[in-house]
Design a protein around this motif. Structure first.
Motif, PDB file in Angstrom:
ATOM      1  N   LEU A  23       0.832  -1.211   0.000  1.00  0.00           N
ATOM      2  CA  LEU A  23       0.000   0.000   0.000  1.00  0.00           C
ATOM      3  C   LEU A  23       0.864   1.257   0.000  1.00  0.00           C
ATOM      4  O   LEU A  23       0.565   2.223  -0.705  1.00  0.00           O
ATOM      5  CB  LEU A  23      -0.939  -0.006   1.208  1.00  0.00           C
ATOM      6  CG  LEU A  23      -2.047  -1.055   1.187  1.00  0.00           C
ATOM      7  CD1 LEU A  23      -2.711  -1.144   2.552  1.00  0.00           C
ATOM      8  CD2 LEU A  23      -3.068  -0.745   0.101  1.00  0.00           C
ATOM      9  N   ARG A  24       1.949   1.234   0.785  1.00  0.00           N
ATOM     10  CA  ARG A  24       2.853   2.392   0.837  1.00  0.00           C
ATOM     11  C   ARG A  24       3.687   2.490  -0.435  1.00  0.00           C
ATOM     12  O   ARG A  24       3.828   3.561  -1.008  1.00  0.00           O
ATOM     13  CB  ARG A  24       3.772   2.294   2.056  1.00  0.00           C
ATOM     14  CG  ARG A  24       3.110   2.633   3.358  1.00  0.00           C
ATOM     15  CD  ARG A  24       4.125   2.773   4.479  1.00  0.00           C
ATOM     16  NE  ARG A  24       5.079   1.681   4.536  1.00  0.00           N
ATOM     17  CZ  ARG A  24       4.959   0.594   5.297  1.00  0.00           C
ATOM     18  NH1 ARG A  24       3.904   0.463   6.059  1.00  0.00           N
ATOM     19  NH2 ARG A  24       5.886  -0.330   5.292  1.00  0.00           N
ATOM     20  N   LYS A  25       4.275   1.374  -0.846  1.00  0.00           N
ATOM     21  CA  LYS A  25       5.186   1.386  -1.986  1.00  0.00           C
ATOM     22  C   LYS A  25       4.487   1.832  -3.267  1.00  0.00           C
ATOM     23  O   LYS A  25       5.026   2.608  -4.047  1.00  0.00           O
ATOM     24  CB  LYS A  25       5.790   0.002  -2.192  1.00  0.00           C
ATOM     25  CG  LYS A  25       6.811  -0.037  -3.306  1.00  0.00           C
ATOM     26  CD  LYS A  25       7.449  -1.398  -3.456  1.00  0.00           C
ATOM     27  CE  LYS A  25       8.453  -1.315  -4.589  1.00  0.00           C
ATOM     28  NZ  LYS A  25       8.885  -2.600  -5.037  1.00  0.00           N
ATOM     29  N   GLU A  26       3.259   1.351  -3.495  1.00  0.00           N
ATOM     30  CA  GLU A  26       2.518   1.701  -4.701  1.00  0.00           C
ATOM     31  C   GLU A  26       1.701   2.991  -4.520  1.00  0.00           C
ATOM     32  O   GLU A  26       0.917   3.360  -5.390  1.00  0.00           O
ATOM     33  CB  GLU A  26       1.617   0.538  -5.109  1.00  0.00           C
ATOM     34  CG  GLU A  26       2.408  -0.687  -5.517  1.00  0.00           C
ATOM     35  CD  GLU A  26       1.551  -1.861  -5.946  1.00  0.00           C
ATOM     36  OE1 GLU A  26       0.328  -1.687  -6.137  1.00  0.00           O
ATOM     37  OE2 GLU A  26       2.107  -2.957  -6.103  1.00  0.00           O
ATOM     38  N   ARG A  27       1.900   3.625  -3.374  1.00  0.00           N
ATOM     39  CA  ARG A  27       1.232   4.892  -3.047  1.00  0.00           C
ATOM     40  C   ARG A  27      -0.286   4.805  -3.155  1.00  0.00           C
ATOM     41  O   ARG A  27      -0.958   5.727  -3.629  1.00  0.00           O
ATOM     42  CB  ARG A  27       1.768   6.024  -3.906  1.00  0.00           C
ATOM     43  CG  ARG A  27       3.229   6.281  -3.633  1.00  0.00           C
ATOM     44  CD  ARG A  27       3.757   7.421  -4.414  1.00  0.00           C
ATOM     45  NE  ARG A  27       5.185   7.570  -4.083  1.00  0.00           N
ATOM     46  CZ  ARG A  27       5.875   8.609  -4.414  1.00  0.00           C
ATOM     47  NH1 ARG A  27       5.327   9.590  -5.076  1.00  0.00           N
ATOM     48  NH2 ARG A  27       7.141   8.670  -4.097  1.00  0.00           N
ATOM     49  N   LEU A  28      -0.823   3.679  -2.681  1.00  0.00           N
ATOM     50  CA  LEU A  28      -2.268   3.500  -2.661  1.00  0.00           C
ATOM     51  C   LEU A  28      -2.867   4.177  -1.431  1.00  0.00           C
ATOM     52  O   LEU A  28      -3.927   4.780  -1.507  1.00  0.00           O
ATOM     53  CB  LEU A  28      -2.613   2.009  -2.681  1.00  0.00           C
ATOM     54  CG  LEU A  28      -2.121   1.255  -3.915  1.00  0.00           C
ATOM     55  CD1 LEU A  28      -2.318  -0.240  -3.753  1.00  0.00           C
ATOM     56  CD2 LEU A  28      -2.816   1.767  -5.166  1.00  0.00           C
ATOM     57  N   LEU A  29      -2.170   4.053  -0.302  1.00  0.00           N
ATOM     58  CA  LEU A  29      -2.545   4.730   0.942  1.00  0.00           C
ATOM     59  C   LEU A  29      -1.261   5.184   1.628  1.00  0.00           C
ATOM     60  O   LEU A  29      -0.270   4.459   1.631  1.00  0.00           O
ATOM     61  CB  LEU A  29      -3.318   3.797   1.877  1.00  0.00           C
ATOM     62  CG  LEU A  29      -4.678   3.296   1.405  1.00  0.00           C
ATOM     63  CD1 LEU A  29      -5.205   2.244   2.376  1.00  0.00           C
ATOM     64  CD2 LEU A  29      -5.664   4.435   1.262  1.00  0.00           C
ATOM     65  N   GLY A  30      -1.301   6.351   2.235  1.00  0.00           N
ATOM     66  CA  GLY A  30      -0.124   6.883   2.915  1.00  0.00           C
ATOM     67  C   GLY A  30       0.056   6.305   4.305  1.00  0.00           C
ATOM     68  O   GLY A  30      -0.858   5.697   4.872  1.00  0.00           O
ATOM     69  N   GLU A  31       1.239   6.503   4.851  1.00  0.00           N
ATOM     70  CA  GLU A  31       1.547   5.998   6.192  1.00  0.00           C
ATOM     71  C   GLU A  31       0.609   6.584   7.243  1.00  0.00           C
ATOM     72  O   GLU A  31       0.184   5.877   8.156  1.00  0.00           O
ATOM     73  CB  GLU A  31       2.999   6.298   6.557  1.00  0.00           C
ATOM     74  CG  GLU A  31       3.425   5.745   7.902  1.00  0.00           C
ATOM     75  CD  GLU A  31       3.311   4.237   8.027  1.00  0.00           C
ATOM     76  OE1 GLU A  31       2.909   3.763   9.104  1.00  0.00           O
ATOM     77  OE2 GLU A  31       3.635   3.529   7.063  1.00  0.00           O
ATOM     78  N   SER A  32       0.269   7.870   7.126  1.00  0.00           N
ATOM     79  CA  SER A  32      -0.628   8.483   8.112  1.00  0.00           C
ATOM     80  C   SER A  32      -2.013   7.848   8.064  1.00  0.00           C
ATOM     81  O   SER A  32      -2.655   7.663   9.099  1.00  0.00           O
ATOM     82  CB  SER A  32      -0.723   9.992   7.898  1.00  0.00           C
ATOM     83  OG  SER A  32      -1.291  10.276   6.637  1.00  0.00           O
ATOM     84  N   VAL A  33      -2.471   7.471   6.873  1.00  0.00           N
ATOM     85  CA  VAL A  33      -3.779   6.803   6.737  1.00  0.00           C
ATOM     86  C   VAL A  33      -3.718   5.423   7.381  1.00  0.00           C
ATOM     87  O   VAL A  33      -4.641   5.019   8.097  1.00  0.00           O
ATOM     88  CB  VAL A  33      -4.192   6.694   5.252  1.00  0.00           C
ATOM     89  CG1 VAL A  33      -5.467   5.888   5.095  1.00  0.00           C
ATOM     90  CG2 VAL A  33      -4.350   8.071   4.651  1.00  0.00           C
ATOM     91  N   LEU A  34      -2.629   4.702   7.162  1.00  0.00           N
ATOM     92  CA  LEU A  34      -2.478   3.381   7.772  1.00  0.00           C
ATOM     93  C   LEU A  34      -2.455   3.483   9.293  1.00  0.00           C
ATOM     94  O   LEU A  34      -3.051   2.658   9.991  1.00  0.00           O
ATOM     95  CB  LEU A  34      -1.203   2.710   7.256  1.00  0.00           C
ATOM     96  CG  LEU A  34      -1.181   2.418   5.756  1.00  0.00           C
ATOM     97  CD1 LEU A  34       0.187   1.895   5.334  1.00  0.00           C
ATOM     98  CD2 LEU A  34      -2.277   1.462   5.354  1.00  0.00           C
ATOM     99  N   THR A  35      -1.797   4.515   9.811  1.00  0.00           N
ATOM    100  CA  THR A  35      -1.759   4.739  11.256  1.00  0.00           C
ATOM    101  C   THR A  35      -3.158   5.027  11.792  1.00  0.00           C
ATOM    102  O   THR A  35      -3.547   4.506  12.838  1.00  0.00           O
ATOM    103  CB  THR A  35      -0.800   5.904  11.591  1.00  0.00           C
ATOM    104  OG1 THR A  35       0.503   5.572  11.109  1.00  0.00           O
ATOM    105  CG2 THR A  35      -0.748   6.165  13.086  1.00  0.00           C
ATOM    106  N   GLN A  36      -3.924   5.839  11.078  1.00  0.00           N
ATOM    107  CA  GLN A  36      -5.293   6.144  11.486  1.00  0.00           C
ATOM    108  C   GLN A  36      -6.151   4.886  11.483  1.00  0.00           C
ATOM    109  O   GLN A  36      -6.957   4.675  12.393  1.00  0.00           O
ATOM    110  CB  GLN A  36      -5.910   7.195  10.566  1.00  0.00           C
ATOM    111  CG  GLN A  36      -5.328   8.575  10.751  1.00  0.00           C
ATOM    112  CD  GLN A  36      -5.817   9.542   9.692  1.00  0.00           C
ATOM    113  OE1 GLN A  36      -5.639   9.303   8.504  1.00  0.00           O
ATOM    114  NE2 GLN A  36      -6.440  10.621  10.128  1.00  0.00           N
ATOM    115  N   LEU A  37      -6.004   4.051  10.467  1.00  0.00           N
ATOM    116  CA  LEU A  37      -6.773   2.816  10.394  1.00  0.00           C
ATOM    117  C   LEU A  37      -6.415   1.868  11.531  1.00  0.00           C
ATOM    118  O   LEU A  37      -7.307   1.232  12.115  1.00  0.00           O
ATOM    119  CB  LEU A  37      -6.561   2.128   9.048  1.00  0.00           C
ATOM    120  CG  LEU A  37      -7.166   2.832   7.839  1.00  0.00           C
ATOM    121  CD1 LEU A  37      -6.707   2.170   6.551  1.00  0.00           C
ATOM    122  CD2 LEU A  37      -8.683   2.847   7.917  1.00  0.00           C
TER     123      LEU A  37
END
Length: 69
Positions: A23-37
């Protein structure tokens, strides 16, 4: 907040083959979004739309209203 997630979004993405690395590498979702999830916090509508696109689902499949006491 009275709106929450019905499912574990990150687990559902992983089942579809989307690891957090991918998700991060392909820029599908950012790290901040993953942290929020991970924290169960709300994300922007644009990110909700992206998650629905990746999972092939509707917003109602992800979110639910929980009445506050």
């Amino acid at each position: 907040m009275p709106v929450g997630y019905k499912i574990d979004v990150l687990a559902a993405l992983k089942e579809k083959g989307y690891t957090t690395y991918k998700l991060r590498k392909e820029r599908l979702l950012g790290e901040s979004v993953l942290t929020q999830l991970r924290a169960g916090e709300p994300v922007s509508w644009a990110n909700v739309a992206r998650i629905c696109e990746l999972l092939g689902c509707q917003v109602g499949d992800l979110l639910e209203y929980k009445a506050e006491e």
